[in-house]
Design an enzyme around this catalytic site. Structure first.
Site, short mmCIF file in Angstrom:
data_model
loop_
_atom_site.label_atom_id
_atom_site.label_comp_id
_atom_site.label_asym_id
_atom_site.label_seq_id
_atom_site.Cartn_x
_atom_site.Cartn_y
_atom_site.Cartn_z
N GLU A 297 25.98 24.53 15.17
CA GLU A 297 25.61 24.38 13.81
C GLU A 297 24.40 24.73 13.98
OE1 GLU A 297 27.48 25.78 11.58
OE2 GLU A 297 29.67 24.51 13.42
N GLU A 319 30.17 33.28 16.12
CA GLU A 319 30.26 32.25 16.70
C GLU A 319 30.46 32.12 18.06
OE1 GLU A 319 30.87 30.61 14.57
OE2 GLU A 319 30.82 31.40 12.77
ZN LIG Z 1 30.27 28.43 13.58
#
Ligand SMILES: [Zn+2]
Length: 850
Positions: A297, A319
């Site tokens: 994060e 991601e």
């Molecule tokens: Zn992520």
């Protein structure tokens, strides 16, 4: 006439600054909002379109050049999730301020603004900010946000992206909390959180105050998250060459949460189990997982938040990058943890998924936000991360980092595409990264590289790998640009050689002194491909196993299993390999890989009649190590030995069901739940509790349930909760199944609890019956597209052909919007697993009798 589901906002109106007031009423589950939105208009107009969903916009007007124009008509459109403001007069081009007032309700699932225990919290990615604010809800529209929360009760915590600049009582004793203006942010990164939460003491790192928040009884579990964030934040700043941009960092443990965590700028929200832990009782794998999620994060604060994709088709890049970066940074922080071995496990899942015909390219066309959500799977995260790792390995760490820094400098506070990143890497390295990367990113699947020895040369060949023995490529064969790092032993020692496989085949001369002893074709397991060795090369590699790195040994086991699945290898050869590895191996990650394969075969690959013989065979493999390690760790023991013990005892107590091991596990479970509990090695808790659950009688079931409800530590709570789904006593089975729909199982845990029931021989039939018979209740219990996808995937645990037929019929009769891809993948996987099971049952039986 509606705008349609795939509608995208035109680019001739752009938000510059939002000044938003929101008054949430937690008790009633409602809110009121007001917004002054500064926009830039590139043409005069009589209408303006914003996103808004299930909001009742009561007033809209626009101020421009000292004059106010009222919207005569406010037209919501549910399909495009927009509201169109129609003005009486023409609004000129230039800068204008839109003034809006609206009312709305909290959302029922875990998105928009929703209730989670004593807090109200937002979850906006991919496109749910529109459930709270009328806004430009696409990532390309970055703007500054000034947020005020109104009507906040005394004592409630209030958190948003900015720091608190004013917190003042209003009339009636309620407070107004004003947050500082944010740097430019896409709407999906905005966050609000209000309610009964308490914070750790702040830690300040390079001027950034860090706090971790939890519901008050769990405040004592925030220390590890604080320590981790404080350690990795400077490492990330140094890597990117840019300071952290959001002034402060809040990490919030949310009692009910859809994903693992969400990278809202400066206000990151987490599932409790991904943030809060007690370091004295948390197994090492839980600590590693929490560190990995926190770091993931935080990496997004740069990659995603500071530089944002233009559209959801590049969501994968966010991601993939955060996945890869988390391992890289945690590895710097805690080299002893050897987290790259854990990365192998996730990569294995991606290789498995990507060998299906129903797989998808990492980057695909995305028409709307819902489609973006569909691709949140192992392809996006782990395959994407593995491709970045492969490119980094090919370029070298420094050149790769230079390219990332260039990209960050060039696009900070703006938007960029994947090609902008490859371009920066091209530029920083002088290598054809655009070509190489796009070949992997835009094509589905990956190659099987076969390796043979011919006339003193190594011949490498590639073709697309499928798990299904019957599958073939349609059309011209796909060829990847495969960066291969060979490792081999010769008289001079162990050497590496880099090769780029471009076409179908390439013969390579090794720069070896004399005949090489062994040749490995995926050094460090850094490549995203499978390898098939011709028999003599494989034999030599197996003899040389101790000389390989642990990730390479894991990779070898995983590749050989994939070849069994694909029908390219007989299972007895694979079982012999496992036998050899299990007997000699001391690395826990490799042992875990072996135990996982055996566990699969024990559950699905053997007949009921032959299962006891398989279990005895597994017991014989692990009994010597079990005897040597024993059940109790000495205080001075290192982590490696503790983790090896956990892997070996998992094999003995849970896979082989060795009666003595099961008895030892129960004995320790009794000590764990005794009024004066005795300390146990936390790494053994999963095994102990699972073994105790399988042998549970009614009083023990009651005890497990009490613990599942009372435990504060989220990992302990989850362990007891899932234990309830592992019971085998016929009297307990109906209770365990019914519990899934009760309050004991929270929405966030429902798919995994159901997955455990479906993977348990004793509970799977009634659990599957419950899904079919009480589908409306089940859907309400998994009330979000992501949770429904996880539930669909859980159906893949059903092992028999009749289950496959039932699942096919059920999913055809009960379509699930937003799960198209998950359904196709699950059905294909089930079809293959069922066929594999039918093939293996006879072969494994023959092996055991042979
Ligand atoms: Zn992520």
């Amino acid at each position: 006439m509606g705008l349609g589901k795939d509608f995208r906002l035109p680019l001739d109106a752009r938000p510059v600054r939002y000044a938003a007031h929101l008054a949430p009423v937690l008790e009633a589950g409602t809110f009121e909002g007001r917004l002054e939105l500064e926009v830039g208009l590139t043409r005069p107009r009589r209408e303006l379109i914003l996103h808004a969903l299930e909001l009742n916009v009561e007033r809209a007007r626009v101020r421009v050049g000292g004059k106010t124009v009222r919207a005569a008509r406010i037209e919501p459109d549910a399909e495009s999730e927009t509201v169109t403001l129609h003005f009486d007069e023409e609004v000129p081009a230039g800068s204008a301020v839109v003034d809006l007032a609206w009312r709305g309700k909290f959302s029922p699932g875990l998105r928009g603004l929703y209730r989670a225990g004593p807090v109200a919290v937002t979850q906006f990615e991919a496109a749910d900010a529109r459930r709270v604010f009328p806004c430009f809800d696409e990532p390309a529209f970055k703007a500054r946000w000034n947020i005020q929360l109104l009507q906040i009760s005394q004592g409630a915590a209030a958190i948003s992206n900015g720091r608190i600049v004013r917190d003042e009582p209003g009339e009636d004793g309620r407070r107004t909390v004003v947050f500082s203006e944010t740097p430019p942010l896409s709407s999906y990164l905005v966050a609000l959180c209000v309610g009964d939460l308490s914070a750790s003491d702040p830690a300040t790192v390079r001027g950034v105050p860090i706090r971790t928040w939890a519901v008050p009884p769990k405040r004592h579990l925030t220390g590890f998250a604080q320590e981790c964030a404080a350690a990795v934040l400077p490492l990330l700043e140094d890597y990117f060459g840019q300071p952290y941009a959001y002034g402060k960092l809040d990490q919030i443990g949310v009692p009910d949460f859809e994903a693992g965590a969400m990278e809202n700028a400066g206000a990151v929200t987490f599932r409790e189990v991904a943030l809060l832990l007690d370091p004295k009782t948390a197994p090492l794998n839980v600590q590693k997982r929490v560190a990995e999620v926190i770091t993931h994060e935080l990496a997004h604060q740069w990659f995603g938040n500071l530089v944002t994709m233009v559209w959801w088709d590049d969501l994968w890049l966010n991601e993939a990058f955060a996945t890869w970066m988390a391992y890289k940074i945690v590895d710097v922080w805690k080299p002893r943890w050897r987290v790259w071995a854990d990365f192998e496990v996730g990569k294995g899942a991606a290789l498995h998924l990507d060998a299906l015909k129903s797989s998808h390219p990492i980057r695909a066309e995305v028409k709307n936000a819902q489609e973006a959500g569909e691709s949140f799977d192992a392809i996006t995260y782990e395959k994407g991360g593995a491709i970045l790792r492969m490119i980094e390995s090919y370029l070298g760490e420094e050149r790769f980092r230079d390219g990332i820094r260039l990209y960050m400098r060039r696009y900070r506070e703006a938007n960029a595409t994947a090609d902008d990143l490859w371009g920066a890497l091209d530029e920083a390295s002088g290598q054809p990264i655009l070509e190489l990367a796009n070949g992997w990113i835009r094509r589905v699947g990956y190659p099987l590289v076969s390796v043979a020895e011919q006339g003193g040369r190594i011949v490498l060949r590639q073709r697309r790998f499928f798990s299904d023995p019957e599958a073939k490529e349609e059309g011209p064969p796909t060829r990847w640009l495969v960066p291969i790092v060979l490792r081999y032993r010769d008289r001079g020692g162990v050497r590496e050689q880099r090769e780029l496989l471009r076409g179908e085949e390439r013969a390579v001369s090794l720069e070896a002194q004399g005949e090489p002893g062994w040749v490995l074709a995926n050094a460090g397991a850094r490549g995203f491909y499978r390898v098939a060795y011709e028999a003599p090369l494989l034999r030599r590699l197996i003899e040389a196993l101790p000389e390989l790195e642990s990730e390479e040994r894991m990779n070898l086991v995983s590749d050989q299993w994939a070849l069994v699945r694909a029908g390219a290898l007989e299972v007895d050869g694979f079982l012999r390999l496992l036998e050899g590895v299990a007997r000699r191996e001391t690395d826990h990650s490799v042992l875990e890989e072996v135990v996982s394969r055996l566990s699969w075969i024990e559950y699905r690959g053997v007949s009921d009649a032959d299962r006891p013989a398989l279990q005895s065979w597994i017991r014989r493999l692990f009994a010597p190590a079990g005897g040597e390690l024993g059940w109790d760790a000495r205080e001075s023991e290192d982590d490696e030995r503790r983790l090896r013990r956990a892997a070996v005892l998992r094999a003995l107590a849970l896979v082989a069901r060795d009666p003595q091991a099961v008895e030892e596990a129960q004995e320790r479970f009794r000590r764990l739940v005794a009024p004066q509990p005795q300390p146990l090695d936390p790494n053994l808790l999963d095994v102990l509790v699972a073994a105790a659950a399988r042998t549970a009688d009614r009083p023990r079931f009651v005890e497990l349930r009490r613990r599942a409800e009372a435990e504060l530590d989220p990992a302990a709570k989850r362990r007891f909760l899932h234990a309830l789904a592992m019971v085998e006593h016929p009297e307990l089975v109906p209770d365990a199944v019914q519990l899934s729909l009760s309050e004991v199982v929270r929405m966030q845990d429902f798919p995994s609890y159901m997955g455990t029931l479906l993977g348990n021989r004793a509970t799977r039939e009634p659990a599957w019956a419950l899904v079919q018979q009480r589908w409306p209740d089940v859907r309400r219990k998994a009330d979000s597209p992501m949770l429904l996808r996880r539930l669909v995937e859980a159906l893949g645990a059903l092992p028999e052909r009749r289950h496959l037929k039932e699942v096919e019929a059920f999913l055809a009769a009960h379509p699930i919007e937003g799960a198209r891809q998950a359904i196709a993948q699950t059905l294909e996987r089930l079809r293959m697993d069922v066929a594999l099971r039918e093939r293996l049952v006879a072969q494994v039986g023959a092996f055991l009798r042979g």
